[in-house]
Design a protein around this motif. Structure first.
Motif, PDB file in Angstrom:
ATOM      1  N   CYS A  57       0.843  -1.197   0.000  1.00  0.00           N
ATOM      2  CA  CYS A  57       0.000   0.000   0.000  1.00  0.00           C
ATOM      3  C   CYS A  57       0.877   1.246   0.000  1.00  0.00           C
ATOM      4  N   PRO A  58       0.607   2.193  -0.895  1.00  0.00           N
ATOM      5  CA  PRO A  58       1.409   3.420  -0.916  1.00  0.00           C
ATOM      6  C   PRO A  58       1.037   4.400   0.184  1.00  0.00           C
ATOM      7  N   GLY A  59       0.038   4.040   1.037  1.00  0.00           N
ATOM      8  CA  GLY A  59      -0.506   5.004   1.973  1.00  0.00           C
ATOM      9  C   GLY A  59       0.293   5.233   3.229  1.00  0.00           C
ATOM     10  N   CYS A  60       1.017   4.230   3.746  1.00  0.00           N
ATOM     11  CA  CYS A  60       1.811   4.459   4.950  1.00  0.00           C
ATOM     12  C   CYS A  60       2.804   3.315   5.103  1.00  0.00           C
ATOM     13  N   ALA A  61       3.628   3.400   6.145  1.00  0.00           N
ATOM     14  CA  ALA A  61       4.695   2.425   6.343  1.00  0.00           C
ATOM     15  C   ALA A  61       4.412   1.496   7.516  1.00  0.00           C
ATOM     16  N   TRP A  62       3.142   1.356   7.913  1.00  0.00           N
ATOM     17  CA  TRP A  62       2.822   0.417   8.989  1.00  0.00           C
ATOM     18  C   TRP A  62       3.033  -1.007   8.473  1.00  0.00           C
ATOM     19  N   PRO A  63       3.643  -1.880   9.264  1.00  0.00           N
ATOM     20  CA  PRO A  63       3.969  -3.224   8.778  1.00  0.00           C
ATOM     21  C   PRO A  63       2.748  -4.112   8.591  1.00  0.00           C
ATOM     22  N   LYS A 206      16.832   3.739  13.601  1.00  0.00           N
ATOM     23  CA  LYS A 206      15.559   3.086  13.309  1.00  0.00           C
ATOM     24  C   LYS A 206      14.904   2.618  14.596  1.00  0.00           C
ATOM     25  N   GLY A 207      13.611   2.326  14.479  1.00  0.00           N
ATOM     26  CA  GLY A 207      12.914   1.762  15.617  1.00  0.00           C
ATOM     27  C   GLY A 207      13.438   0.383  15.968  1.00  0.00           C
ATOM     28  N   THR A 208      13.213  -0.027  17.211  1.00  0.00           N
ATOM     29  CA  THR A 208      13.781  -1.290  17.697  1.00  0.00           C
ATOM     30  C   THR A 208      12.746  -2.401  17.835  1.00  0.00           C
ATOM     31  N   VAL A 209      11.474  -2.111  17.563  1.00  0.00           N
ATOM     32  CA  VAL A 209      10.442  -3.120  17.796  1.00  0.00           C
ATOM     33  C   VAL A 209       9.952  -3.708  16.472  1.00  0.00           C
ATOM     34  N   THR A 210       9.311  -4.866  16.585  1.00  0.00           N
ATOM     35  CA  THR A 210       8.585  -5.468  15.482  1.00  0.00           C
ATOM     36  C   THR A 210       7.107  -5.511  15.852  1.00  0.00           C
ATOM     37  N   SER A 404       5.581   5.195   2.513  1.00  0.00           N
ATOM     38  CA  SER A 404       5.706   3.745   2.619  1.00  0.00           C
ATOM     39  C   SER A 404       7.134   3.244   2.504  1.00  0.00           C
ATOM     40  N   ASN A 405       8.061   4.002   1.899  1.00  0.00           N
ATOM     41  CA  ASN A 405       9.444   3.542   1.856  1.00  0.00           C
ATOM     42  C   ASN A 405      10.418   4.649   2.235  1.00  0.00           C
ATOM     43  N   VAL A 525      10.225  -2.694  -0.592  1.00  0.00           N
ATOM     44  CA  VAL A 525      10.095  -1.554   0.310  1.00  0.00           C
ATOM     45  C   VAL A 525      10.445  -2.007   1.723  1.00  0.00           C
ATOM     46  N   GLU A 526      10.765  -1.044   2.562  1.00  0.00           N
ATOM     47  CA  GLU A 526      11.078  -1.305   3.976  1.00  0.00           C
ATOM     48  C   GLU A 526      10.094  -0.535   4.838  1.00  0.00           C
ATOM     49  N   ASP A 527       9.391  -1.217   5.726  1.00  0.00           N
ATOM     50  CA  ASP A 527       8.388  -0.539   6.536  1.00  0.00           C
ATOM     51  C   ASP A 527       9.019   0.084   7.779  1.00  0.00           C
TER      52      ASP A 527
END
Length: 760
Positions: A57-63, A206-210, A404-405, A525-527
């Motif tokens: 989805c081009p809308g956001c980077a939520w995984p 970068k963030g540390t959580v999954t 998104s990326n 892409v990378e979320d």
């Protein structure tokens, strides 16, 4: 339900009493599909969005969750897909019928709503029109114009966060072989404070959580973001936390509906009940810019009550003594005054934090888009480090990205600050050297254009002129360019700020098939949580004349670099070859082509997730930020601190429509949200037309920065705070009003005064 809007009645302003999501969200999806007049095409796209064999989805980077479903998209994601998969076309006939001057008078919404660009176009100054041009001719002229520059450093190469890893890698390769590191990027405008602050604190930007960590956390703190509009798929995760009793503490100046209640379209009980699931247990409406005061208050309580993880601090950190001294020297009276909250509320938040064993802190641009954005990020990291809440399951820091990326393009080399290691790796793989010098970020790029030090701008997507602060200076600067090149799917206002030579190069969207001789290609892409996954469109392209972003970059590179040591045609014939190059330059992508073909992709190594702070012997650092950011706050009678926000019918500079449903706004954007008492104190009432005057230094022409004729809306905000939409509020922010450490413009803390509108 608390009433938000006061009487008298203001046209287009109502009280919205429902939850985020629910039936209104489904209705909005249906309306946008109908409006874009390609229901079959869009429906086919929605069935493939965020699916293992579909597109991102081009809308956001939520995984994406491990097991996606046919409903793994949200209202704003559906809008983004429909906006791209639309049946509307901006063909050469549009430009034959309208001069650029005439198109300039259109709204931003109308420009993009004209539909997909179908042909490469070049600006003709004589007729003031864009005219169709062949691809080879466009590439030739662009290459000649760039080579004619006295220095490669007189060109700027902008990147949008919707750009794939493959296109971004080729882009930075081309630019570096050309000989410059001028890489203004959309991340400069949003999360650059994260990219600067977190490496200093925890060794990685970068963030540390999954996503799995959210299922394990005991408490979640949400600072400065609005998931209901900007990343609505996150609401499903927050709903799950709420249902299992995890306290969610929201810290935000505006009460955002997505952090209050959410009705999930996937759960009949939510839809039938109507009120949805409560999200935040407690909502602290901090004064705009008062977040560091709130964070220091929490840490001060932890220190006073010995609620620290002493073993973790001793083994993994440095700098605790200086932090403790700073907290001891910070009086509660100053914390209360700057945060706008009573001590008891801040201590209650600290007690929730102390009781939890595993805490996640999420944050958005409400924390980064300040002149003190890096300070904000440092203090959130400090809070987590005090109790060892980084580097263990269910705990960590989570910067929530927009594009998104936007994280991925940085990972594959889009940076104005190259390292020697990057230069060495590119030389080994591709055989050329480039200078390891500091290039321009977004603000520096426009300042260089303004000053005549840069004469060319190439934009791989985006709407830079509108997204950036200080449109008066930015627009005037860009009109002085010798060359402007825009790779885009749709028309936007930046395309109408013409240079001596201007080109529109239409590209494939993420929803569309990218067919090469070897078969259909996919990109990656990378979320927000460092997961890299494949994205492959399935729709017929909007025009047979479209090219993919990698193919366009390769076409420019061939024309720009006739003696290039890179075989551009070979790379773009099969994107696996591009990914092999990424792996060779960035070993973090080891076995890239193999791992990305696994369902769900793979996660890049994030050292802080396993308490690797940057190499052997390295430690996480407590970083002191003296004071409470009051040194950057403009004081004075009548001064308000204004933040810009996105409406619910908006994605960055893309305006889907004029509804901001959860804030009760319909059919307009010309509003300013102000505390009712602040209005009364100034002799104003809801519905009054007002002017907003910046307290920052005069504009480039020596005039006052102001926006006129907006409508005052009484809203539940802390005293001394106000809000208006982005980009309408950008005119109040000077190019020089940015975070000194990261370069991010201060969109979220603008000192202003308001007054009754002065006509004329």
């Amino acid at each position: 339900m608390r009433a938000r809007m006061s009487k008298p009645k203001v046209p287009g302003i109502e009280t919205f009493s429902g939850p985020a999501g629910g039936w209104p969200a489904l209705g909005a999806v249906a309306r946008v599909l109908k409006d874009q007049m390609a229901v079959g095409r869009e429906a086919a796209a929605l069935r493939k969005v965020n699916q293992p064999a579909g597109f991102d989805c081009p809308g956001c980077a939520w995984p994406d969750p491990a097991h996606t479903s046919s409903f793994e998209f949200c209202e704003n994601g559906a809008k983004a897909v429909a906006w791209e998969a639309t049946g509307k076309r901006a063909t050469p006939a549009l430009f034959a019928d309208h001069t650029v001057s005439q198109l300039w008078e259109w709204t931003d919404h109308a420009l993009e709503d004209a539909g997909r660009l179908t042909e490469p176009m070049a600006y003709d100054a004589g007729s003031d029109r864009y005219l169709a041009i062949g691809w080879d001719e466009a590439f030739r002229r662009i290459g000649e114009a760039l080579r004619a520059l006295p220095s490669p450093d007189m060109a700027e190469f902008y990147t949008s966060g919707r750009t794939s890893n493959e296109a971004a890698f080729l882009y930075q390769l081309m630019v570096r072989e050309f000989g410059t590191n001028n890489f203004p990027d959309c991340s400069n405008l949003c999360h650059e404070a994260t990219s600067v602050a977190l490496p200093q604190s925890i060794g990685v930007g970068k963030g540390t959580v999954t996503l799995d960590d959210f299922a394990l956390c005991d408490a979640l703190f949400s600072f400065g973001h609005n998931p209901g509009t900007n990343h609505p798929r996150m609401l499903s995760t927050l709903r799950e936390l709420s249902l299992r009793g995890v306290p969610i503490i929201a810290v935000n100046p505006l009460r955002e509906r997505g952090l209050e209640r959410f009705a999930s379209p996937q759960h009949p009980s939510d839809m039938l009940g109507g009120q949805g699931t409560p999200i935040a247990q407690t909502y602290h409406q901090v004064r705009i810019g008062g977040d560091v005061a709130f964070l220091k208050g929490m840490m001060k309580w932890l220190l006073a009550n010995n609620a620290l993880d002493h073993a973790f601090i001793a083994e993994h950190t440095t700098g605790i003594e200086a932090l403790c001294a700073d907290l001891d020297a910070t009086p509660w009276s100053a914390i209360e005054a700057e945060s706008g909250l009573p001590r008891a509320d801040i201590e209650a938040a600290a007690q929730v934090y102390a009781r939890a064993e595993r805490v996640i802190v999420c944050y958005g641009m409400g924390m980064t888009q300040h002149r003190f954005g890096t300070r904000n990020v440092h203090q959130m990291a400090n809070l987590l480090l005090l109790r060892g809440n980084i580097g263990k399951p269910g705990a960590g820091i989570a910067p929530i990205r927009g594009h998104s990326n936007v994280q991925g393009d940085r990972t594959v080399g889009i940076t104005e600050k190259p390292t020697q290691a990057l230069a060495d790796a590119i030389k080994r793989r591709y055989g050329f050297e480039f200078p390891v010098t500091h290039g321009h970020d977004a603000v520096a790029a426009v300042q260089a254009i303004r000053d005549g030090r840069s004469k060319a701008l190439v934009c791989l997507g985006g709407n830079l002129a509108v997204a950036l602060s200080d449109p008066q200076a930015t627009f005037a600067a860009m009109r002085k360019l010798d060359l402007a090149v825009h790779v885009a799917t749709k028309l936007n206002r930046s395309h109408l700020i013409t240079a001596k030579q201007s080109f529109l190069l239409p590209c494939l969207g993420r929803t569309e098939v990218d067919l090469k001789a070897g078969g259909p290609q996919f990109v990656t892409v990378e979320d927000s949580m460092s997961m890299v996954h494949a994205s492959q469109g399935g729709l017929k392209p909007a025009s047979p004349r479209l090219k993919s972003e990698p193919a366009i970059v390769a076409g420019i590179a061939r024309a720009l670099l006739p003696d290039s040591q890179v075989d551009w045609d070979h790379l773009v014939a099969d994107y696996d070859r591009i990914r092999d190059g990424i792996e060779a330059v960035f070993p973090i992508f080891k076995d890239f082509n193999q791992r990305v073909r696994q369902p769900g992709g793979f996660r890049l190594y994030v050292g802080a997730s396993v308490r690797d702070w940057g190499g052997p012997g390295a430690r996480a650092r407590f970083i002191v930020s003296p004071g409470l950011n009051e040194d950057l706050r403009v004081q004075g009678d009548g001064v308000l601190t204004l933040t810009t926000v996105r409406s619910h019918d908006q994605y960055n500079t893309t305006i889907y429509g004029y509804s901001d449903r959860y804030r009760g706004v319909e059919g307009r954007r010309d509003v300013v949200f102000v505390n009712a008492d602040d209005l009364r104190e100034r002799g104003l009432a809801p519905g009054d037309r007002i002017d907003i005057v910046s307290c920052l230094p005069p504009n480039e022409a020596g005039g006052v920065r102001e926006v006129r004729g907006f409508t005052a809306v009484a809203y539940e905000l802390p005293r001394g705070s106000a809000a208006m939409y982005f980009p309408e509020g950008n005119a109040l922010v000077s190019l020089d009003c940015h975070d000194a450490a990261s370069g991010t413009p201060g969109y979220k803390s603008i000192p202003v005064r308001i007054r009754a509108a002065v006509d004329g």
